[in-house]
Design a protein around this motif. Structure first.
Motif, PDB file in Angstrom:
ATOM      1  N   UNK A 150       5.232 -39.487  20.027  1.00 46.72           N
ATOM      2  CA  UNK A 150       6.102 -40.509  19.438  1.00 46.72           C
ATOM      3  C   UNK A 150       6.577 -40.148  18.034  1.00 46.72           C
ATOM      4  N   UNK A 151       6.010 -39.112  17.440  1.00 49.21           N
ATOM      5  CA  UNK A 151       6.352 -38.757  16.063  1.00 49.21           C
ATOM      6  C   UNK A 151       7.534 -37.791  16.012  1.00 49.21           C
ATOM      7  N   UNK A 152       7.312 -36.515  16.267  1.00 47.21           N
ATOM      8  CA  UNK A 152       8.413 -35.549  16.253  1.00 47.21           C
ATOM      9  C   UNK A 152       8.229 -34.548  17.379  1.00 47.21           C
ATOM     10  N   UNK A 153       9.345 -33.979  17.833  1.00 45.39           N
ATOM     11  CA  UNK A 153       9.274 -32.943  18.862  1.00 45.39           C
ATOM     12  C   UNK A 153       8.537 -31.723  18.333  1.00 45.39           C
ATOM     13  N   UNK A 154       8.677 -31.465  17.042  1.00 39.37           N
ATOM     14  CA  UNK A 154       8.031 -30.290  16.460  1.00 39.37           C
ATOM     15  C   UNK A 154       6.510 -30.426  16.483  1.00 39.37           C
ATOM     16  N   UNK A 155       5.998 -31.647  16.235  1.00 36.02           N
ATOM     17  CA  UNK A 155       4.558 -31.870  16.295  1.00 36.02           C
ATOM     18  C   UNK A 155       4.060 -31.657  17.721  1.00 36.02           C
ATOM     19  N   UNK A 156       4.838 -32.148  18.690  1.00 38.50           N
ATOM     20  CA  UNK A 156       4.509 -31.889  20.092  1.00 38.50           C
ATOM     21  C   UNK A 156       4.461 -30.381  20.359  1.00 38.50           C
ATOM     22  N   UNK A 157       5.489 -29.650  19.862  1.00 41.68           N
ATOM     23  CA  UNK A 157       5.562 -28.213  20.081  1.00 41.68           C
ATOM     24  C   UNK A 157       4.383 -27.480  19.478  1.00 41.68           C
ATOM     25  N   UNK A 158       3.976 -27.877  18.283  1.00 42.05           N
ATOM     26  CA  UNK A 158       2.839 -27.237  17.624  1.00 42.05           C
ATOM     27  C   UNK A 158       1.543 -27.497  18.389  1.00 42.05           C
ATOM     28  N   UNK A 159       1.393 -28.729  18.901  1.00 42.58           N
ATOM     29  CA  UNK A 159       0.202 -29.069  19.687  1.00 42.58           C
ATOM     30  C   UNK A 159       0.149 -28.235  20.952  1.00 42.58           C
ATOM     31  N   UNK A 160       1.289 -28.126  21.638  1.00 47.20           N
ATOM     32  CA  UNK A 160       1.348 -27.330  22.869  1.00 47.20           C
ATOM     33  C   UNK A 160       1.099 -25.857  22.590  1.00 47.20           C
ATOM     34  N   UNK A 161       1.553 -25.390  21.434  1.00 48.30           N
ATOM     35  CA  UNK A 161       1.351 -23.989  21.059  1.00 48.30           C
ATOM     36  C   UNK A 161      -0.136 -23.647  21.081  1.00 48.30           C
ATOM     37  N   UNK A 162      -0.954 -24.505  20.468  1.00 46.91           N
ATOM     38  CA  UNK A 162      -2.387 -24.218  20.378  1.00 46.91           C
ATOM     39  C   UNK A 162      -3.109 -24.489  21.693  1.00 46.91           C
ATOM     40  N   UNK A 163      -2.656 -25.503  22.434  1.00 45.33           N
ATOM     41  CA  UNK A 163      -3.230 -25.736  23.764  1.00 45.33           C
ATOM     42  C   UNK A 163      -3.015 -24.504  24.647  1.00 45.33           C
ATOM     43  N   UNK A 164      -1.786 -23.974  24.637  1.00 42.84           N
ATOM     44  CA  UNK A 164      -1.460 -22.801  25.449  1.00 42.84           C
ATOM     45  C   UNK A 164      -2.251 -21.581  24.988  1.00 42.84           C
ATOM     46  N   UNK A 165      -2.440 -21.458  23.680  1.00 39.62           N
ATOM     47  CA  UNK A 165      -3.177 -20.324  23.134  1.00 39.62           C
ATOM     48  C   UNK A 165      -4.604 -20.264  23.674  1.00 39.62           C
TER      49      UNK A 165
END
Length: 468
Positions: A150-165
């Motif tokens: 609900x905050x920003x797409x970029x925060x979502x992207x950063x979260x997914x980056x580390x989950x995928x890592x």
């Protein structure tokens, strides 16, 4: 449609107020994360026990089917990178009736997939804390992930980056450790030596009969679901055309490395006959390598993998509900048309997230022995309908005024497009070879007839309320 050479001010904010805040590194990692699901870490034990080494052929063939579909989506999205969802192309090229059928079916599949992942995540957490309440675990994860989306797409992207890592590190660790075990002639407690020759041990294409082989196909298909999710991020990505081509073209390499590569190593370390359908092959390999905390490590990986899936499904469901609200302009959906100051359809995300809460209810139904399998199978069926419609949309796009002769074209589409449609049809038929999938498959046919018929009668020949 914006040109790729547009200025920063023009390209960073879409006409509807959403913002292009995702960067190339976010999208590339999201693409990898979308390719790898919990099915690889947990479900591969079941498919290996059913089919043996021939499971590699299933992964390769279904991976090819998905790659072709991704190229179909990629070609249309390259021509119109401002679209928030690939389902918008079904509306654009096939009409409002099939578009709404596909949109609502896909959105429902996302919700069902989200409930399945929430159900699973509580099971994984209870591995460590068996006395914790499953519903509270699900609610805790959901609140955090809805807040992130609900905050920003970029925060979502950063979260997914580390989950995928985390998922990538786990797979690479398995491959590296496995290769060391193979080349050093590791022997397990039973005296069996790790070797690539284990792949041909008692090899038969149908070791437990053709029916068992066919019943493994839906499990592999489910493992690949959401691969198309990366296309949904393009509408909020900087330099979308450049990023899109790279993300989709590398799909093949990701499948080869993370699925076929990992499974090849797994079945080389231990003979395929030693795998149990109820045991994770990753846990078995790490235990053989002398890592006592193998089960704990993999449990952590699958928790982050499930959380990653929920995170992605929330992002996707919010964009699809927003798209549907704009196409129908329904008074009931007016609140979800609002874009927040940070450029996110936050109300659409929250409304979709609220429906994920049906997971605790479904989990408590005694008649459903395995809520995860049942919901996952039902979601898989609805995805199939949408995937077929996407290919038909590509064929219509080819003859439309939007067609870009110098765009990101699907290879040999006159051959590959019909083959993909046939492949998805055959995958649907395989659902009837697995007793757990029969009821959801029949339910999806009823959905197709009733809801598909409603959409045709109500919206056939009509135009969307708003052009997206």
């Amino acid at each position: 449609m914006k040109k790729s050479g547009a200025g920063a001010a023009e390209s960073d904010i879409n006409p509807d107020g959403t913002r292009r805040t995702l960067k190339n590194r976010h999208v590339q990692m999201i693409a990898i994360g979308g390719t790898i699901g919990t099915g690889l870490f947990l479900g591969s034990g079941s498919t290996i026990s059913k089919t043996g080494p021939s499971i590699l052929f299933i992964y390769a063939l279904i991976g090819l089917v998905f790659f072709i579909m991704m190229r179909a989506i990629g070609e249309m999205l390259y021509a119109s990178p401002q679209e928030h969802t690939f389902v918008a192309f079904i509306t654009k090229y096939l009409g409002l009736a099939p578009g709404l059928f596909a949109g609502w079916s896909y959105w429902l599949a996302i919700i069902l997939g989200g409930t399945a992942e929430l159900t699973a995540i509580s099971i994984y957490v209870k591995y460590w804390f068996p006395n914790w309440n499953a519903a509270l675990i699900q609610l805790f994860f959901l609140i955090i992930l809805v807040s992130i989306n609900s905050l920003t797409a970029r925060l979502f992207g950063s979260t997914e980056f580390w989950f995928a890592m985390i998922k990538i590190v786990a797979i690479i660790a398995l491959i590296v450790i496995g290769l060391i075990m193979i080349f050093t002639g590791f022997k397990d407690p039973n005296g069996q030596t790790s070797s690539f020759r284990n792949l041909t041990y008692h090899f038969q294409f149908f070791p437990h009969g053709i029916n068992s082989f066919i019943s493994g196909i839906p499990m592999v298909f489910f493992a690949f679901l959401s691969m198309e999710f990366v296309s949904i991020t393009i509408g909020e990505t900087k330099s979308p055309r450049h990023v899109l081509k790279k993300a989709i073209n590398e799909t093949v390499y990701r499948i080869l490395i993370f699925y076929i590569g990992a499974l090849t190593i797994i079945m080389s370390i231990a003979r395929w006959t030693s795998f149990s359908p109820n045991t994770s092959p990753f846990v078995l390999v790490f235990k053989l390598a002398g890592i006592p905390a193998a089960a704990t490590i993999i449990n952590f990986v699958v928790i982050t993998s499930a959380a990653s899936s929920i995170n992605s499904l929330l992002f996707s469901s919010g964009r699809h509900l927003y798209q549907l609200s704009m196409e129908t302009n329904s008074k009931l959906l007016k609140p979800v048309q609002k874009i927040s100051k940070s450029g996110v359809p936050a109300n659409a995300v929250r409304m979709s997230g609220a429906l994920f809460l049906i997971a605790p209810i479904i989990s408590s139904i005694p008649a459903v022995q395995s809520a995860f399998d049942f919901i996952g199978a039902a979601a898989s069926d609805l995805y199939l309908f949408v995937y077929v419609l996407v290919i038909f949309a590509l064929l219509k796009y080819k003859s439309s005024s939007d067609y870009m002769a110098n765009g990101f074209k699907m290879p040999a589409y006159k051959i590959t497009a019909p083959l993909d449609i046939i492949a998805f049809g055959l995958i649907f038929i395989t659902l009837f070879f697995n007793s757990d999938d029969v009821v959801p498959a029949i339910g999806s046919i009823i959905w197709l007839i009733i809801f598909g018929g409603f959409c045709y009668l109500r919206y056939h020949g009509k135009e969307p309320a708003h052009e997206m």
